[in-house]
Write a protein that holds these residues in place. Structure first.
Motif, PDB file in Angstrom:
ATOM      1  N   LEU A 158       0.859  -1.179   0.000  1.00 41.08           N
ATOM      2  CA  LEU A 158       0.000   0.000   0.000  1.00 41.08           C
ATOM      3  C   LEU A 158       0.895   1.228   0.000  1.00 41.08           C
ATOM      4  N   ALA A 159       0.280   2.392  -0.047  1.00 42.78           N
ATOM      5  CA  ALA A 159       1.029   3.647  -0.014  1.00 42.78           C
ATOM      6  C   ALA A 159       0.547   4.481   1.156  1.00 42.78           C
ATOM      7  N   VAL A 160       1.466   5.116   1.852  1.00 46.70           N
ATOM      8  CA  VAL A 160       1.144   6.017   2.947  1.00 46.70           C
ATOM      9  C   VAL A 160       1.711   7.393   2.601  1.00 46.70           C
ATOM     10  N   THR A 161       0.844   8.402   2.558  1.00 47.34           N
ATOM     11  CA  THR A 161       1.264   9.755   2.189  1.00 47.34           C
ATOM     12  C   THR A 161       0.904  10.728   3.301  1.00 47.34           C
ATOM     13  N   TRP A 162       1.889  11.416   3.799  1.00 47.88           N
ATOM     14  CA  TRP A 162       1.661  12.432   4.833  1.00 47.88           C
ATOM     15  C   TRP A 162       1.057  13.675   4.189  1.00 47.88           C
ATOM     16  N   VAL A 163      -0.032  14.190   4.756  1.00 47.48           N
ATOM     17  CA  VAL A 163      -0.705  15.379   4.216  1.00 47.48           C
ATOM     18  C   VAL A 163      -0.831  16.451   5.294  1.00 47.48           C
ATOM     19  N   GLY A 164       0.082  16.439   6.249  1.00 49.08           N
ATOM     20  CA  GLY A 164      -0.038  17.341   7.388  1.00 49.08           C
ATOM     21  C   GLY A 164       0.911  18.527   7.401  1.00 49.08           C
ATOM     22  N   ASN A 165       1.549  18.834   6.276  1.00 51.81           N
ATOM     23  CA  ASN A 165       2.451  19.991   6.219  1.00 51.81           C
ATOM     24  C   ASN A 165       1.625  21.272   6.179  1.00 51.81           C
ATOM     25  N   ARG A 166       1.738  22.082   7.216  1.00 52.30           N
ATOM     26  CA  ARG A 166       0.978  23.328   7.295  1.00 52.30           C
ATOM     27  C   ARG A 166       1.733  24.517   6.711  1.00 52.30           C
ATOM     28  N   GLY A 167       2.848  24.239   6.101  1.00 48.78           N
ATOM     29  CA  GLY A 167       3.607  25.309   5.461  1.00 48.78           C
ATOM     30  C   GLY A 167       5.037  25.415   5.929  1.00 48.78           C
ATOM     31  N   THR A 168       5.283  24.956   7.163  1.00 49.42           N
ATOM     32  CA  THR A 168       6.647  25.026   7.702  1.00 49.42           C
ATOM     33  C   THR A 168       7.179  23.643   8.061  1.00 49.42           C
ATOM     34  N   GLY A 169       6.485  22.601   7.602  1.00 48.93           N
ATOM     35  CA  GLY A 169       6.946  21.241   7.869  1.00 48.93           C
ATOM     36  C   GLY A 169       7.022  20.945   9.357  1.00 48.93           C
ATOM     37  N   THR A 170       8.051  20.206   9.730  1.00 51.70           N
ATOM     38  CA  THR A 170       8.218  19.817  11.144  1.00 51.70           C
ATOM     39  C   THR A 170       9.129  20.806  11.861  1.00 51.70           C
ATOM     40  N   SER A 171       8.819  22.094  11.715  1.00 50.77           N
ATOM     41  CA  SER A 171       9.619  23.129  12.378  1.00 50.77           C
ATOM     42  C   SER A 171       9.403  23.164  13.882  1.00 50.77           C
ATOM     43  N   GLY A 172       8.309  22.555  14.344  1.00 58.18           N
ATOM     44  CA  GLY A 172       8.020  22.492  15.764  1.00 58.18           C
ATOM     45  C   GLY A 172       6.994  21.418  16.049  1.00 58.18           C
ATOM     46  N   TYR A 173       6.920  20.987  17.301  1.00 64.40           N
ATOM     47  CA  TYR A 173       6.031  19.881  17.657  1.00 64.40           C
ATOM     48  C   TYR A 173       4.577  20.201  17.348  1.00 64.40           C
ATOM     49  N   ARG A 174       4.188  21.457  17.488  1.00 68.26           N
ATOM     50  CA  ARG A 174       2.807  21.858  17.265  1.00 68.26           C
ATOM     51  C   ARG A 174       2.574  22.463  15.874  1.00 68.26           C
ATOM     52  N   ASP A 175       3.594  22.427  15.032  1.00 71.66           N
ATOM     53  CA  ASP A 175       3.507  23.116  13.745  1.00 71.66           C
ATOM     54  C   ASP A 175       3.001  22.258  12.604  1.00 71.66           C
ATOM     55  N   TYR A 176       2.806  20.983  12.814  1.00 70.66           N
ATOM     56  CA  TYR A 176       2.384  20.108  11.722  1.00 70.66           C
ATOM     57  C   TYR A 176       1.245  19.196  12.175  1.00 70.66           C
ATOM     58  N   ALA A 177       0.454  18.781  11.209  1.00 70.74           N
ATOM     59  CA  ALA A 177      -0.635  17.836  11.488  1.00 70.74           C
ATOM     60  C   ALA A 177      -0.122  16.414  11.297  1.00 70.74           C
ATOM     61  N   ARG A 178      -0.716  15.496  11.992  1.00 70.00           N
ATOM     62  CA  ARG A 178      -0.317  14.082  11.913  1.00 70.00           C
ATOM     63  C   ARG A 178      -1.094  13.326  10.839  1.00 70.00           C
ATOM     64  N   ASN A 179      -1.846  14.027  10.043  1.00 71.02           N
ATOM     65  CA  ASN A 179      -2.732  13.386   9.081  1.00 71.02           C
ATOM     66  C   ASN A 179      -1.980  12.735   7.923  1.00 71.02           C
ATOM     67  N   CYS A 180      -2.511  11.591   7.486  1.00 68.90           N
ATOM     68  CA  CYS A 180      -1.948  10.879   6.347  1.00 68.90           C
ATOM     69  C   CYS A 180      -3.077  10.187   5.596  1.00 68.90           C
ATOM     70  N   VAL A 181      -2.758   9.700   4.409  1.00 67.37           N
ATOM     71  CA  VAL A 181      -3.720   8.964   3.599  1.00 67.37           C
ATOM     72  C   VAL A 181      -3.120   7.613   3.259  1.00 67.37           C
ATOM     73  N   LEU A 182      -3.863   6.551   3.528  1.00 67.00           N
ATOM     74  CA  LEU A 182      -3.456   5.196   3.172  1.00 67.00           C
ATOM     75  C   LEU A 182      -4.217   4.800   1.924  1.00 67.00           C
ATOM     76  N   SER A 183      -3.501   4.335   0.922  1.00 69.38           N
ATOM     77  CA  SER A 183      -4.162   3.998  -0.334  1.00 69.38           C
ATOM     78  C   SER A 183      -3.614   2.702  -0.895  1.00 69.38           C
ATOM     79  N   ALA A 184      -4.472   2.013  -1.621  1.00 73.46           N
ATOM     80  CA  ALA A 184      -4.100   0.780  -2.315  1.00 73.46           C
ATOM     81  C   ALA A 184      -4.936   0.700  -3.570  1.00 73.46           C
TER      82      ALA A 184
END
Length: 206
Positions: A8-34
């Motif tokens: 399957l494929a796992v794609t992170w979709v939680g970049n709010r614009g600054t990536g993982t610049s801080g613990y609270r700066d990104y979403a943990r959301n992802c999409v699992l697809s097959a």
């Protein structure tokens, strides 16, 4: 031995614009697809800043164990000549966190099975162990997976429920497969396995 392969494929979709610049700066959301299947929306447990409206890995592991046991049970029922007309489960799992890591320590399946022949109630309970032994997912984890159905007190008074107390011990090949030296030592517990009997004359038209 036959090998089966999965992808399957796992794609992170939680970049709010600054990536993982801080613990609270990104979403943990992802999409699992097959291929050929609808996407599955994933995230982290809300405790770890995930989206509670999406599936988290802990829930997916619990679902995999419960679904695998369901499918194994239905196969065993066919092999033993048991006609199952209904099956539901409300599994629960426990994960212990240590520092930034952690691990599952137990999963309890609580299946409720509906069959047509009341004379097969005992056998319908007994084949849960066979189903456990044949469950690919349960054999792949290192923590204990046990079964406990609803007690008669939890069932509507109108339902005919056949019950028996079964003591689940770490003594079968299945129990050995899911219990490791690193796991919490399994305890002997008495579980009530419930089977609801629906006679053919009482079936609905569905």
């Amino acid at each position: 031995m036959t090998d089966h392969h999965y992808a399957l494929a796992v794609t992170w979709v939680g970049n709010r614009g600054t990536g993982t610049s801080g613990y609270r700066d990104y979403a943990r959301n992802c999409v699992l697809s097959a291929e050929g299947k609808p996407d599955l929306l994933g995230s982290a447990d809300p405790t770890f800043r995930g989206d509670r409206g999406r599936w988290n890995p802990e829930e997916l592991l619990l679902a995999a164990l419960a679904q695998c046991h369901l499918l194994s049970y239905l196969h065993s029922a066919v092999n033993h000549g048991i006609v199952v007309t209904g099956y539901s489960d409300d599994p629960v799992g426990t994960m212990s966190q240590v520092g930034q890591g952690g691990r599952f320590t137990s999963v309890v399946l609580r299946p409720r099975v509906t069959i047509t022949d009341p004379a097969q109630a005992d056998l319908a309970r007994e084949i849960h162990r066979e189903a456990s032994e044949n469950c690919f997912i349960a054999a792949s984890v290192s923590f204990r997976t046990s079964r406990r159905s609803w007690s008669p007190a939890d069932q509507p008074a109108s339902e005919k429920v056949a019950t028996r107390s079964d003591t689940v011990r770490a003594r079968s090949s299945y129990d050995a497969a899911v219990t490791s030296t690193n796991a919490v030592p399994p305890t002997t517990r008495t579980n009530t396995l419930a089977v609801k009997v629906i006679r053919p004359s009482s079936r609905t038209g569905r």
